[in-house]
Design a protein around this motif. Structure first.
Motif, PDB file in Angstrom:
ATOM      1  N   THR A 110       2.338   1.444  -3.355  1.00  0.00           N
ATOM      2  CA  THR A 110       1.384   1.920  -4.438  1.00  0.00           C
ATOM      3  C   THR A 110       1.248   3.527  -4.278  1.00  0.00           C
ATOM      4  O   THR A 110       0.950   4.220  -5.443  1.00  0.00           O
ATOM      5  CB  THR A 110      -0.053   1.224  -3.805  1.00  0.00           C
ATOM      6  OG1 THR A 110       0.093  -0.123  -4.149  1.00  0.00           O
ATOM      7  CG2 THR A 110      -1.113   1.774  -5.068  1.00  0.00           C
ATOM      8  N   LEU A 111       0.841   4.031  -2.930  1.00  0.00           N
ATOM      9  CA  LEU A 111       0.721   5.428  -2.602  1.00  0.00           C
ATOM     10  C   LEU A 111       2.182   6.427  -3.101  1.00  0.00           C
ATOM     11  O   LEU A 111       1.973   7.252  -4.081  1.00  0.00           O
ATOM     12  CB  LEU A 111       0.604   5.858  -1.365  1.00  0.00           C
ATOM     13  CG  LEU A 111      -0.704   5.397  -0.814  1.00  0.00           C
ATOM     14  CD1 LEU A 111      -0.901   5.491   0.740  1.00  0.00           C
ATOM     15  CD2 LEU A 111      -2.007   5.960  -1.530  1.00  0.00           C
TER      16      LEU A 111
ATOM     17  N   TYR B 106       0.651  10.175 -11.564  1.00  0.00           N
ATOM     18  CA  TYR B 106      -0.410   9.789 -12.300  1.00  0.00           C
ATOM     19  C   TYR B 106      -0.811  10.671 -13.378  1.00  0.00           C
ATOM     20  O   TYR B 106      -0.657  11.943 -12.888  1.00  0.00           O
ATOM     21  CB  TYR B 106      -1.632   9.582 -11.204  1.00  0.00           C
ATOM     22  CG  TYR B 106      -2.892   9.508 -11.627  1.00  0.00           C
ATOM     23  CD1 TYR B 106      -3.220   8.330 -12.477  1.00  0.00           C
ATOM     24  CD2 TYR B 106      -3.981  10.668 -11.842  1.00  0.00           C
ATOM     25  CE1 TYR B 106      -4.488   8.276 -13.127  1.00  0.00           C
ATOM     26  CE2 TYR B 106      -5.051  10.520 -12.478  1.00  0.00           C
ATOM     27  CZ  TYR B 106      -5.511   9.104 -13.114  1.00  0.00           C
ATOM     28  OH  TYR B 106      -6.714   9.160 -13.686  1.00  0.00           O
TER      29      TYR B 106
ATOM     30  N   LEU C 196      -5.478   4.074  -8.799  1.00  0.00           N
ATOM     31  CA  LEU C 196      -5.062   3.648  -7.720  1.00  0.00           C
ATOM     32  C   LEU C 196      -5.339   2.150  -7.170  1.00  0.00           C
ATOM     33  O   LEU C 196      -4.522   1.382  -6.669  1.00  0.00           O
ATOM     34  CB  LEU C 196      -5.375   4.683  -6.808  1.00  0.00           C
ATOM     35  CG  LEU C 196      -4.849   4.716  -5.054  1.00  0.00           C
ATOM     36  CD1 LEU C 196      -3.363   4.961  -5.221  1.00  0.00           C
ATOM     37  CD2 LEU C 196      -5.690   5.619  -4.048  1.00  0.00           C
TER      38      LEU C 196
ATOM     39  N   TYR D 222      -9.409   7.116  -8.684  1.00  0.00           N
ATOM     40  CA  TYR D 222      -9.610   5.780  -7.950  1.00  0.00           C
ATOM     41  C   TYR D 222      -9.416   4.554  -8.671  1.00  0.00           C
ATOM     42  O   TYR D 222      -8.708   3.648  -8.008  1.00  0.00           O
ATOM     43  CB  TYR D 222     -10.776   6.153  -7.271  1.00  0.00           C
ATOM     44  CG  TYR D 222     -10.931   7.187  -6.394  1.00  0.00           C
ATOM     45  CD1 TYR D 222     -10.018   7.516  -5.616  1.00  0.00           C
ATOM     46  CD2 TYR D 222     -12.384   7.849  -6.331  1.00  0.00           C
ATOM     47  CE1 TYR D 222     -10.254   8.824  -4.543  1.00  0.00           C
ATOM     48  CE2 TYR D 222     -12.173   8.901  -5.412  1.00  0.00           C
ATOM     49  CZ  TYR D 222     -11.207   9.468  -4.707  1.00  0.00           C
ATOM     50  OH  TYR D 222     -11.361  10.588  -3.890  1.00  0.00           O
TER      51      TYR D 222
ATOM     52  N   CYS E 198       7.347  -1.162  -9.178  1.00  0.00           N
ATOM     53  CA  CYS E 198       6.966   0.228  -8.755  1.00  0.00           C
ATOM     54  C   CYS E 198       7.633   1.402  -9.284  1.00  0.00           C
ATOM     55  O   CYS E 198       7.007   2.045  -9.962  1.00  0.00           O
ATOM     56  CB  CYS E 198       6.880   0.287  -7.374  1.00  0.00           C
ATOM     57  SG  CYS E 198       6.373   1.996  -6.511  1.00  0.00           S
TER      58      CYS E 198
ATOM     59  N   PHE F 276      -2.764  -0.915  -6.879  1.00  0.00           N
ATOM     60  CA  PHE F 276      -2.524  -1.725  -5.732  1.00  0.00           C
ATOM     61  C   PHE F 276      -2.607  -2.941  -6.042  1.00  0.00           C
ATOM     62  O   PHE F 276      -1.771  -3.851  -5.485  1.00  0.00           O
ATOM     63  CB  PHE F 276      -3.573  -1.049  -4.664  1.00  0.00           C
ATOM     64  CG  PHE F 276      -3.344  -1.911  -3.263  1.00  0.00           C
ATOM     65  CD1 PHE F 276      -2.345  -2.069  -2.451  1.00  0.00           C
ATOM     66  CD2 PHE F 276      -4.334  -3.115  -3.244  1.00  0.00           C
ATOM     67  CE1 PHE F 276      -2.324  -3.014  -1.297  1.00  0.00           C
ATOM     68  CE2 PHE F 276      -4.392  -4.014  -1.940  1.00  0.00           C
ATOM     69  CZ  PHE F 276      -3.225  -3.785  -1.073  1.00  0.00           C
TER      70      PHE F 276
ATOM     71  N   HIS G  19       1.798   6.493  -7.011  1.00  0.00           N
ATOM     72  CA  HIS G  19       0.957   7.286  -7.499  1.00  0.00           C
ATOM     73  C   HIS G  19       1.388   8.631  -7.530  1.00  0.00           C
ATOM     74  O   HIS G  19       0.796   9.545  -8.219  1.00  0.00           O
ATOM     75  CB  HIS G  19      -0.355   6.795  -6.850  1.00  0.00           C
ATOM     76  CG  HIS G  19      -1.515   6.700  -7.760  1.00  0.00           C
ATOM     77  ND1 HIS G  19      -1.544   5.931  -8.727  1.00  0.00           N
ATOM     78  CD2 HIS G  19      -2.342   7.490  -7.771  1.00  0.00           C
ATOM     79  CE1 HIS G  19      -2.745   5.845  -9.329  1.00  0.00           C
ATOM     80  NE2 HIS G  19      -3.212   6.981  -8.637  1.00  0.00           N
ATOM     81  N   PHE G  20       2.006   8.914  -6.209  1.00  0.00           N
ATOM     82  CA  PHE G  20       2.025  10.314  -5.594  1.00  0.00           C
ATOM     83  C   PHE G  20       3.442  10.872  -6.329  1.00  0.00           C
ATOM     84  O   PHE G  20       3.647  12.273  -6.420  1.00  0.00           O
ATOM     85  CB  PHE G  20       1.587  10.835  -4.593  1.00  0.00           C
ATOM     86  CG  PHE G  20      -0.046  10.535  -4.268  1.00  0.00           C
ATOM     87  CD1 PHE G  20      -0.778  11.343  -4.828  1.00  0.00           C
ATOM     88  CD2 PHE G  20      -0.040   9.628  -3.476  1.00  0.00           C
ATOM     89  CE1 PHE G  20      -2.194  11.349  -4.697  1.00  0.00           C
ATOM     90  CE2 PHE G  20      -1.515   9.506  -3.364  1.00  0.00           C
ATOM     91  CZ  PHE G  20      -2.460  10.266  -3.944  1.00  0.00           C
TER      92      PHE G  20
ATOM     93  N   LEU H  17       0.817  -1.082  -0.063  1.00  0.00           N
ATOM     94  CA  LEU H  17       0.041   0.033   0.075  1.00  0.00           C
ATOM     95  C   LEU H  17       0.718   1.355  -0.031  1.00  0.00           C
ATOM     96  O   LEU H  17       0.682   2.191  -0.756  1.00  0.00           O
ATOM     97  CB  LEU H  17      -0.941  -0.079   1.195  1.00  0.00           C
ATOM     98  CG  LEU H  17      -1.920   1.161   1.313  1.00  0.00           C
ATOM     99  CD1 LEU H  17      -2.854   1.068   0.144  1.00  0.00           C
ATOM    100  CD2 LEU H  17      -2.743   0.999   2.866  1.00  0.00           C
ATOM    101  N   ILE H  18       1.719   1.344   0.936  1.00  0.00           N
ATOM    102  CA  ILE H  18       2.925   2.284   0.762  1.00  0.00           C
ATOM    103  C   ILE H  18       3.463   2.686  -0.749  1.00  0.00           C
ATOM    104  O   ILE H  18       3.314   3.683  -0.953  1.00  0.00           O
ATOM    105  CB  ILE H  18       3.839   2.229   1.881  1.00  0.00           C
ATOM    106  CG1 ILE H  18       3.171   2.389   3.203  1.00  0.00           C
ATOM    107  CG2 ILE H  18       5.106   3.308   1.816  1.00  0.00           C
ATOM    108  CD1 ILE H  18       3.909   1.927   4.549  1.00  0.00           C
TER     109      ILE H  18
END
Length: 161
Positions: free
Chosen positions: A25-26, A35, A98, A95, A130, A102, A29-30, A22-23
């Motif tokens: 993925t974030l 993105y 994201l 969304y 990633c 994930f 994404h950021f 999850l970390i």
């Protein structure tokens, strides 16, 4: 009491990979690769989605009458989510991207755990995918209909094993 402590430690050990993915993925994404929206093939799908939301848009556009958009359910899914939830197009695409990212990274972790049976190596592979998300031919840094195919294919392999 000892059984409860052992179960608690086991639950924490099982949660660490999910939290790590999850970390990552974030992060992906950021931070990197990030993105993007309204680029690449979005130029094909976004007008179709906008026209399905408002039939008055682009009435004489020849490109929208082409059959390319009829080969996937991507635009219908996005339109359905927008109509039922009332969320903007940008947020829906964000969304979906994201969530797909994930699931993609988690299935990479699960498949590598199945093959290597090494948690550190599996998390390293997730970090590799990633960072090389757009370079290894996996996912784009924007959501497309083919993103669903890649993610669902990997997910089916994970569920099979």
């Amino acid at each position: 009491m000892c059984v409860q402590i052992a179960n608690y430690k086991n639950n924490i050990n099982n949660a660490i990979p999910v939290i790590s993915v999850l970390i990552m993925t974030l992060f992906s994404h950021f931070v990197y690769p990030g993105y993007d929206v309204f680029i690449g093939d979005h130029k094909v799908y976004i007008p179709t989605i906008l026209q399905k939301l408002n039939q008055g848009l682009f009435p004489d556009d020849i490109f929208l009458s082409a059959a390319q958009q009829s080969f996937s359910l991507f635009d219908e899914l996005v339109v359905f989510i927008i109509k039922t939830s009332g969320v903007s197009l940008f947020k829906v695409l964000f969304y979906i991207s994201l969530t797909l990212r994930f699931i993609f990274l988690y299935t990479i972790y699960k498949l590598s755990m199945y093959l290597a049976k090494d948690k550190i190596l599996s998390l390293f592979l997730v970090i590799f995918f990633c960072l090389a998300l757009t370079k290894v031919g996996s996912l784009n840094h924007y959501v497309l209909s083919r993103s669903f195919g890649i993610v669902l294919g990997l997910l089916s392999l994970t569920l099979y094993f």
